[in-house]
Motif scaffolding. Structure first.
Motif, PDB file in Angstrom:
ATOM      1  N   ILE A 228      33.228  69.412  72.708  1.00 41.79           N
ATOM      2  CA  ILE A 228      34.026  70.346  72.036  1.00 41.79           C
ATOM      3  C   ILE A 228      35.449  69.582  72.070  1.00 41.79           C
ATOM      4  CG2 ILE A 228      35.184  72.596  71.873  1.00 41.79           C
ATOM      5  CD1 ILE A 228      32.184  72.550  71.272  1.00 41.79           C
ATOM      6  N   ASP A 229      35.750  69.164  73.363  1.00 46.79           N
ATOM      7  CA  ASP A 229      36.845  68.394  73.838  1.00 46.79           C
ATOM      8  C   ASP A 229      37.006  67.241  72.714  1.00 46.79           C
ATOM      9  OD1 ASP A 229      39.142  66.828  74.856  1.00 46.79           O
ATOM     10  OD2 ASP A 229      37.893  66.552  76.790  1.00 46.79           O
ATOM     11  N   ALA A 230      35.776  66.433  72.472  1.00 47.81           N
ATOM     12  CA  ALA A 230      35.959  65.077  71.907  1.00 47.81           C
ATOM     13  C   ALA A 230      35.973  65.662  70.208  1.00 47.81           C
ATOM     14  CB  ALA A 230      34.595  64.352  72.127  1.00 47.81           C
ATOM     15  N   LEU A 231      35.174  66.362  69.909  1.00 49.57           N
ATOM     16  CA  LEU A 231      35.187  66.796  68.447  1.00 49.57           C
ATOM     17  C   LEU A 231      36.499  67.222  67.892  1.00 49.57           C
ATOM     18  CD1 LEU A 231      31.692  68.367  68.250  1.00 49.57           C
ATOM     19  CD2 LEU A 231      32.247  66.476  67.062  1.00 49.57           C
ATOM     20  N   THR A 232      37.182  67.879  68.616  1.00 48.48           N
ATOM     21  CA  THR A 232      38.545  68.596  68.308  1.00 48.48           C
ATOM     22  C   THR A 232      39.573  67.609  67.962  1.00 48.48           C
ATOM     23  OG1 THR A 232      39.056  69.068  70.526  1.00 48.48           O
ATOM     24  CG2 THR A 232      38.497  70.756  69.204  1.00 48.48           C
ATOM     25  N   ASN A 233      39.250  66.230  68.190  1.00 52.57           N
ATOM     26  CA  ASN A 233      40.321  65.172  68.306  1.00 52.57           C
ATOM     27  C   ASN A 233      40.810  64.865  66.998  1.00 52.57           C
ATOM     28  OD1 ASN A 233      39.695  62.000  67.394  1.00 52.57           O
ATOM     29  ND2 ASN A 233      37.834  62.933  67.892  1.00 52.57           N
ATOM     30  N   TYR A 234      39.621  65.164  66.149  1.00 52.95           N
ATOM     31  CA  TYR A 234      39.697  64.880  64.557  1.00 52.95           C
ATOM     32  C   TYR A 234      40.920  65.845  64.049  1.00 52.95           C
ATOM     33  CZ  TYR A 234      35.195  62.839  64.977  1.00 52.95           C
ATOM     34  OH  TYR A 234      34.077  61.891  65.282  1.00 52.95           O
ATOM     35  N   ILE A 235      41.208  67.023  64.508  1.00 52.95           N
ATOM     36  CA  ILE A 235      42.296  67.657  64.020  1.00 52.95           C
ATOM     37  C   ILE A 235      43.797  67.638  64.921  1.00 52.95           C
ATOM     38  CG2 ILE A 235      40.893  69.311  62.631  1.00 52.95           C
ATOM     39  CD1 ILE A 235      40.537  71.234  64.867  1.00 52.95           C
ATOM     40  N   THR A 236      43.237  67.252  66.261  1.00 53.44           N
ATOM     41  CA  THR A 236      44.546  67.497  67.232  1.00 53.44           C
ATOM     42  C   THR A 236      45.384  66.149  66.724  1.00 53.44           C
ATOM     43  OG1 THR A 236      43.289  65.923  69.000  1.00 53.44           O
ATOM     44  CG2 THR A 236      43.466  68.617  68.918  1.00 53.44           C
ATOM     45  N   THR A 268      27.613  67.463  62.627  1.00 53.57           N
ATOM     46  CA  THR A 268      26.894  68.322  61.217  1.00 53.57           C
ATOM     47  C   THR A 268      26.684  69.736  61.659  1.00 53.57           C
ATOM     48  OG1 THR A 268      24.775  67.301  61.603  1.00 53.57           O
ATOM     49  CG2 THR A 268      26.400  66.345  60.074  1.00 53.57           C
ATOM     50  N   ILE A 269      26.496  70.028  62.860  1.00 58.08           N
ATOM     51  CA  ILE A 269      26.136  71.585  63.340  1.00 58.08           C
ATOM     52  C   ILE A 269      27.257  72.092  64.323  1.00 58.08           C
ATOM     53  CG2 ILE A 269      24.458  72.942  64.545  1.00 58.08           C
ATOM     54  CD1 ILE A 269      22.102  70.662  63.735  1.00 58.08           C
ATOM     55  N   ILE A 270      27.426  71.335  65.311  1.00 58.87           N
ATOM     56  CA  ILE A 270      28.372  72.155  66.118  1.00 58.87           C
ATOM     57  C   ILE A 270      29.616  72.055  65.753  1.00 58.87           C
ATOM     58  CG2 ILE A 270      29.318  71.964  68.232  1.00 58.87           C
ATOM     59  CD1 ILE A 270      26.784  70.781  69.348  1.00 58.87           C
ATOM     60  N   TRP A 271      30.275  70.960  65.122  1.00 61.76           N
ATOM     61  CA  TRP A 271      31.563  70.753  64.617  1.00 61.76           C
ATOM     62  C   TRP A 271      31.811  71.618  63.387  1.00 61.76           C
ATOM     63  CZ3 TRP A 271      36.265  70.223  65.369  1.00 61.76           C
ATOM     64  CH2 TRP A 271      37.319  69.712  64.646  1.00 61.76           C
ATOM     65  N   PRO A 272      30.947  71.606  62.387  1.00 59.88           N
ATOM     66  CA  PRO A 272      31.236  72.619  61.219  1.00 59.88           C
ATOM     67  C   PRO A 272      31.314  73.885  61.732  1.00 59.88           C
ATOM     68  CG  PRO A 272      29.457  70.982  60.763  1.00 59.88           C
ATOM     69  CD  PRO A 272      29.844  70.751  61.984  1.00 59.88           C
ATOM     70  N   ALA A 273      30.432  74.556  62.664  1.00 62.58           N
ATOM     71  CA  ALA A 273      30.511  75.872  62.940  1.00 62.58           C
ATOM     72  C   ALA A 273      31.821  76.159  63.759  1.00 62.58           C
ATOM     73  CB  ALA A 273      29.329  76.130  64.120  1.00 62.58           C
ATOM     74  N   ILE A 274      32.267  75.282  64.636  1.00 63.06           N
ATOM     75  CA  ILE A 274      33.490  75.500  65.359  1.00 63.06           C
ATOM     76  C   ILE A 274      34.829  75.685  64.107  1.00 63.06           C
ATOM     77  CG2 ILE A 274      35.222  74.358  66.333  1.00 63.06           C
ATOM     78  CD1 ILE A 274      33.080  75.284  68.528  1.00 63.06           C
ATOM     79  N   ASP A 279      38.314  79.179  61.136  1.00 64.47           N
ATOM     80  CA  ASP A 279      38.693  79.335  59.491  1.00 64.47           C
ATOM     81  C   ASP A 279      39.333  78.047  59.045  1.00 64.47           C
ATOM     82  OD1 ASP A 279      38.662  80.859  57.336  1.00 64.47           O
ATOM     83  OD2 ASP A 279      40.564  81.684  57.825  1.00 64.47           O
ATOM     84  N   LEU A 280      38.803  76.995  59.055  1.00 62.69           N
ATOM     85  CA  LEU A 280      39.291  75.671  58.606  1.00 62.69           C
ATOM     86  C   LEU A 280      38.474  75.166  57.917  1.00 62.69           C
ATOM     87  CD1 LEU A 280      40.739  74.096  61.955  1.00 62.69           C
ATOM     88  CD2 LEU A 280      42.075  75.188  60.024  1.00 62.69           C
TER      89      LEU A 280
END
Length: 642
Positions: A228-236, A268-274, A279-280
């Protein structure tokens, strides 16, 4: 007219600090796409970075005797140096230890908590620390992690969970409405059949058994799950939930997440669900490419099959390495790296085709027109055919890159190069000069110069340095867009051409392979010496893992193009084994036939110079002479050696 934004990302990298060519594959591909899009009029934001939290980082740091921060600082220095070496043109480099990122991750967790999408419970299950991945029993392969093949451990700890199951139907609906979201199509099928249809389980998104991570603001004994920490880098990285969020407003959603196939499910599963929970909008495309293989196995430090990109660039130059990765590997599928493939591809395309065309043309312009590009005269049908090829190339290459196929793009560009080389043979400029036909000779020289200009312009996103050298030779400023390859005739008559040195020098493949074998053998020997102390002791249980047996040599012959390797057919009890051994300089094949040797029977199979080897023949080093180990008296094959 405002440029259209284009946001492209690589996954952020974790490594032990020893980078191999496999790490470079995704980044070089994305760099070529980013450079191409910039030249094609897009406002590109290219993101890469380092994934610096998690249990495996903490464990590696402890093993190295340093703090986790010291460990990841070394990692950062190395990877930045590597990207500089490979001419990677990223717009931002994010570290997950950056303060703004950690703060935003905490805000993301607070939003998920407030929306009811996370809850506290107990996690009990299987975990692969190297992959930082959770698995169920039925997802394991032979009881081990299906991605890396290593052991998983049972974990039990208090954790926060994300309600992933809540988003199963929305994910399926999104896939149906956006069939190009996951590419290639095989990855989409894999996600649906292997993960979605069996039913999504809620995801453990915090850990308490270690502390190297982002602390949860509402429960300080928990750290964020590293994915979760790593995937959110794309928006942070774009400024999400930060005072300056103009890049987020401009570039999100991402146009392309480029990832390796082993982490497609996270993206394609965890990141889209987050993102749905926040609501992004979701990314437009996730592309899961194949692996760069070495001897039919994934290139990996842990498997001992790394290829050092610093060494390769230092020895052959950055453009041959970039070109090989972009041209040789069939995109979307696994591709094999061998030293021979790199050298052969370099000779064939860069030396024989591109280098030869530039050298011959510059030499002829110098010889026939004192180094000045002549003005063309009337074009004949042969010239018009080539002009059409050049003017139609951009649209073909653009379509290739839209399909994310760099190999096809390079193939289409090299059609100009190869056609121009054939054009020289068809027009025979030396004959035109001898006949005194200066008008036709001038047209031929101009057409060749323009072909080179077109090719160099289109090649610029792929082989960055060579293209600029070509423009220097042509006396033309290196372009920053593709405007000049829409219409033939961009080179001004009177431009001064410089012959200079060859773009690439031909490699003696056989000689070079022999040298590389020697370098690899010395590196392996040095590493073994560094890793093994003279008085290191092992348990009897360690020794018992090695299965030693007697084996009789049925046949023996030299491995093609190798002075050191012999390939044996060995009788081992009731079976016949093929084994490769590096003793050709000490024993002839004829001498070895009929001999009894000692074989390490349970050594993992490997390919050596393309030949499969199933075991290892024991030898002793007697002051530089290799002596194979053999029983004192005759023993049947297949007998245990204890």
């Amino acid at each position: 007219m405002a440029k259209k934004p284009y946001y492209i990302t690589t996954p952020i990298y974790y490594s032990s600090g020893n980078f191999h060519l496999g790490h470079c594959y995704t980044t070089v591909i994305c760099d070529a796409i980013a450079r191409f899009k910039r030249m094609d009029g897009y406002d590109v934001f290219y993101l890469t970075g380092t994934d610096e939290h998690g249990q495996k980082v903490q464990q590696r740091a402890e093993k190295a005797g340093v703090t986790p921060k010291q460990f990841v600082d070394r990692l950062y220095d190395q990877i930045v140096a590597l990207w500089k070496t490979l001419d990677i043109s990223y717009d931002k480099f994010i570290r997950t230890t950056d303060g703004y990122h950690e703060l935003t991750v905490q805000k993301v967790y607070e939003k998920l908590l407030a929306s009811g999408d996370i809850y506290k419970s107990q996690y009990e299950g299987l975990y692969c620390t190297p992959c930082e991945a959770y698995w169920t029993e039925n997802q394991l392969k032979d009881g081990k992690c299906p991605d890396c093949g290593r052991e998983v451990t049972k974990q039990k700890e208090e954790s926060y969970f994300f309600r992933l199951s809540k988003y199963q139907d929305r994910l399926i609906k999104f896939y149906e409405e956006n069939p190009e979201f996951i590419s290639p199509k095989s990855r989409m099928n894999e996600m649906i059949n292997n993960f979605i249809k069996p039913g999504l389980k809620d995801l453990c998104i915090s850990r308490t058994t270690f502390d190297w991570g982002v602390k949860l603001p509402f429960d300080q004994k928990h750290v964020a799950y590293v994915w979760i920490d790593a995937l959110t880098n794309y928006i942070t990285a774009l400024g999400y939930l930060q005072p300056d969020c103009k890049n987020f407003d401009k570039y999100w959603p991402a146009d392309l997440h480029m990832v390796g196939k082993e982490i497609v499910r996270f993206h394609t599963i965890i990141w889209p669900a987050i993102l749905m929970a926040l609501d992004l909008p979701l990314p437009k495309k996730v592309y899961g490419h194949g692996w760069l293989l070495f001897g039919d196995d994934k290139m990996s430090k842990s498997k001992g099959n790394v290829v050092d990109p610093f060494f390769l660039v230092d020895r052959y130059g950055v453009d041959p390495i970039r070109y090989f990765l972009l041209r040789e590997i069939p995109f979307g599928s696994d591709g094999n790296y061998t030293n021979e493939a790199l050298l052969v591809r370099t000779n064939a395309d860069l030396v024989n085709d591109l280098g030869n065309l530039v050298s011959r043309t510059a030499a002829m312009v110098t010889q026939y027109f004192d180094g000045t590009v002549p003005a063309p005269n009337a074009y004949i049908d042969l010239d018009k055919e080539i002009i059409l090829l050049c003017e139609s190339a951009l649209e073909k290459v653009r379509a290739d890159m839209e399909a994310l196929s760099a190999p096809d793009a390079l193939t289409d560009i090299f059609k100009i190069v190869q056609r121009a080389n054939k054009y020289i043979d068809e027009t025979t400029p030396w004959t035109l000069n001898k006949q005194g036909d200066k008008e036709r000779l001038a047209t031929v020289m101009y057409v060749l110069t323009e072909c080179i200009r077109f090719a160099a312009t289109l090649l610029k996103p792929f082989i960055t340095r060579t293209s600029n050298v070509i423009f220097d030779k042509l006396g033309i400023k290196s372009p920053d867009n593709f405007d000049g390859v829409v219409k033939f005739g961009g080179t001004k008559a009177g431009t001064k051409v410089t012959k200079g040195e060859n773009l690439f020098n031909r490699i003696d493949v056989e000689k070079e392979l022999k040298l590389l074998d020697e370098i690899a053998a010395k590196q392996a020997s040095d590493e073994q010496k560094n890793n093994t102390s003279a008085d290191e002791q092992i348990e009897i249980t360690d020794f018992a893992k090695v299965k030693l047996v007697t084996a009789k040599v049925l046949s023996c012959e030299k491995v093609a193009k190798s002075d050191k390797l012999l390939v044996f057919k060995l009788q081992v009890g009731g079976e016949v084994r093929q084994v490769v051994s590096g003793i050709a300089q000490h024993y002839s094949p004829e001498y070895m036939i009929g001999k009894t040797v000692v074989l390490v029977k349970n050594l993992k199979p490997a390919k050596i110079r393309g030949v499969e080897s199933n075991g290892m023949i024991l030898c002793a080093d007697a002051d530089g002479k290799v002596v194979f180990v053999t029983p004192e008296s005759d023993v049947d094959s297949g007998k245990a050696v204890r």
